[in-house]
Scaffold this active site. Structure first.
Site, PDB file in Angstrom:
ATOM      1  N   SER A  26      57.777 -60.005  19.508  1.00 19.05           N
ATOM      2  CA  SER A  26      57.659 -58.788  18.700  1.00 19.05           C
ATOM      3  C   SER A  26      56.652 -57.860  19.371  1.00 19.05           C
ATOM      4  O   SER A  26      56.863 -57.462  20.510  1.00 19.05           O
ATOM      5  CB  SER A  26      57.257 -59.141  17.265  1.00 19.05           C
ATOM      6  OG  SER A  26      57.272 -57.986  16.444  1.00 19.05           O
ATOM      7  N   THR A  27      55.550 -57.528  18.712  1.00 16.52           N
ATOM      8  CA  THR A  27      54.576 -56.600  19.279  1.00 16.52           C
ATOM      9  C   THR A  27      54.055 -57.113  20.620  1.00 16.52           C
ATOM     10  O   THR A  27      53.572 -58.231  20.723  1.00 16.52           O
ATOM     11  CB  THR A  27      53.391 -56.418  18.316  1.00 16.52           C
ATOM     12  OG1 THR A  27      53.884 -56.154  17.009  1.00 16.52           O
ATOM     13  CG2 THR A  27      52.504 -55.275  18.775  1.00 16.52           C
TER      14      THR A  27
ATOM     15  N   HIS B 222      61.924 -58.033  18.174  1.00 16.35           N
ATOM     16  CA  HIS B 222      61.922 -57.102  17.046  1.00 16.35           C
ATOM     17  C   HIS B 222      61.945 -55.670  17.582  1.00 16.35           C
ATOM     18  O   HIS B 222      60.965 -55.210  18.173  1.00 16.35           O
ATOM     19  CB  HIS B 222      60.676 -57.305  16.182  1.00 16.35           C
ATOM     20  CG  HIS B 222      60.631 -58.635  15.495  1.00 16.35           C
ATOM     21  ND1 HIS B 222      59.484 -59.119  14.906  1.00 16.35           N
ATOM     22  CD2 HIS B 222      61.583 -59.569  15.289  1.00 16.35           C
ATOM     23  CE1 HIS B 222      59.733 -60.307  14.371  1.00 16.35           C
ATOM     24  NE2 HIS B 222      61.000 -60.601  14.592  1.00 16.35           N
TER      25      HIS B 222
ATOM     26  N   MET C  12      53.366 -59.984  15.796  1.00 10.10           N
ATOM     27  CA  MET C  12      52.703 -60.099  14.507  1.00 10.10           C
ATOM     28  C   MET C  12      53.611 -60.824  13.519  1.00 10.10           C
ATOM     29  O   MET C  12      54.828 -60.689  13.565  1.00 10.10           O
ATOM     30  CB  MET C  12      52.345 -58.712  13.977  1.00 10.10           C
ATOM     31  CG  MET C  12      51.431 -58.742  12.764  1.00 10.10           C
ATOM     32  SD  MET C  12      50.853 -57.092  12.324  1.00 10.10           S
ATOM     33  CE  MET C  12      49.629 -57.493  11.072  1.00 10.10           C
TER      34      MET C  12
ATOM     35  N   ASP D   2      57.712 -64.803  12.013  1.00 13.27           N
ATOM     36  CA  ASP D   2      59.147 -64.979  12.222  1.00 13.27           C
ATOM     37  C   ASP D   2      59.406 -65.998  13.329  1.00 13.27           C
ATOM     38  O   ASP D   2      58.838 -65.892  14.422  1.00 13.27           O
ATOM     39  CB  ASP D   2      59.797 -63.635  12.578  1.00 13.27           C
ATOM     40  CG  ASP D   2      61.305 -63.730  12.737  1.00 13.27           C
ATOM     41  OD1 ASP D   2      61.924 -64.562  12.046  1.00 13.27           O
ATOM     42  OD2 ASP D   2      61.866 -62.964  13.545  1.00 13.27           O
TER      43      ASP D   2
END
Length: 342
Positions: free
Chosen positions: A166-167, A193, A282, A285
């Site tokens: 993600s991030t 993401h 973050m 998930d």
């Protein structure tokens, strides 16, 4: 004692956006907009003067654009930067360039500005992580509760590799995939993401810079060894033993694509013969399904805290006892190679 407010500088040449974003940001009482700027030069000056925790930075502006401003903000300050990006293919490509230059994340310009508070919190965590990594006294690592089951460097009997991120993920994926050979013996499927359009640009960028073939996944594609599939943004991706299935989200997850949804399907299709890799991001998930994979006999590698932009998803996996190995980012690609015997 309440936590200090998270201080945000909003940069946009549009009076409309400068009017809309501050009240949207301050609708969460944890945030305070401490100023606005109208172009890149103004952004640099106000960043240095006000020292915000986070800067939201438009890309297309007069006098100095967002990319040129980003370079100076990253060089001269400790503020985290989130780009505001157009939902177009050209906008996606420029946004990926901004991420490579040091922006923490991006928000597509749209009505409502989706998930802005979550992105701002991730940016603050990234700033904290940078400070922690620069400290001469490293923070204590969170260690997995899972007992080791294979010696470091051991080859695994994997038939698919599933990666979640993600991030900070686009840069982490670049670092990992650039270490992999063209002749991978298994398919690699990635849930990053990211919204629509941006995943296509990410796949193209990775395909242009890495040896393996990288494509944005499409419904019905055959799973082919040596190919890396980027799950399309805004949709859920699953795998069968032979192909990829893409479908609209039916309430399965806040994240589209979701690492949990992808990993659950890999477990159902390949059982214990799954290599899982959890990269920076973050939230949590993927931790639940990766832990189930490990319990079944699969094998998981987690990025370590020091090399993460945001140590959320890897932390969740480690705390769930689902990580077999915890490695710095620059070692993960090599470990995937040895695990797959290539």
């Amino acid at each position: 004692m309440s936590a200090p407010l998270i201080r945000v500088l909003v940069v946009d040449d549009s009076p409309f956006m400068r009017g809309v974003l501050p009240p949207k940001i301050e609708s969460d009482p944890r945030f305070k907009v401490i100023g606005t700027a109208v172009n890149g030069r103004d952004a640099i000056e106000k960043t240095l003067a006000l020292q915000p925790d986070v800067v939201t930075l438009d890309i297309d502006m007069p006098i100095m654009n967002g990319i040129d401003a980003l370079k100076e903000i990253v060089r001269q300050s400790t503020s985290s930067v989130i780009m505001l990006s157009a939902r177009t293919e050209q906008g996606a490509a420029i946004t990926l360039e901004a991420l490579a230059l040091g922006a923490v994340d991006f928000i597509p310009k749209s009505r409502g500005v989706e998930r802005i508070h979550e992105k701002l919190l991730a940016a603050v965590e990234a700033k904290t992580q940078r400070t922690r990594s620069a400290s001469p006294r490293p923070a204590a690592a969170v260690r997995s509760t899972a007992p080791p089951r294979a010696a470091a460097g051991a080859r695994l009997n994997a038939k698919i590799c599933v990666i979640g991120s993600s991030t900070g993920g686009p840069q982490a994926l670049q670092a990992v995939l650039s270490q992999l050979p063209e002749t991978l013996p298994v398919p690699v499927v990635i849930a990053q993401h990211m919204p629509p359009n941006f995943t296509k640009a990410l796949a193209q960028r990775l395909n242009d810079t890495c040896k393996p073939k990288v494509v944005e996944a499409e419904d019905g594609m055959t799973l082919t060894k040596g190919t890396v599939y980027i799950s399309p943004g805004g949709m859920q991706t699953r795998v069968t033993a032979t192909e990829i299935k893409i479908s609209p989200d039916q309430g399965e997850s806040l994240y589209k694509p979701s690492v949990d949804v992808l990993a659950e399907s890999a477990r159902g299709a390949f059982g214990k013969n799954v290599l899982g890799v959890m990269l920076t991001g973050m939230g949590g998930d993927g931790a639940a399904e990766f832990a189930k994979l490990r319990k079944l006999g699969g094998y998981n590698i987690s990025q370590d805290q020091a090399s993460c932009v945001v140590y959320g998803m890897p932390r969740s996996l480690v705390e769930a006892g689902g990580a077999d190995e915890v490695l710095p980012l620059d070692q993960i690609g090599a470990r995937i190679k040895s695990a797959l015997g290539c």
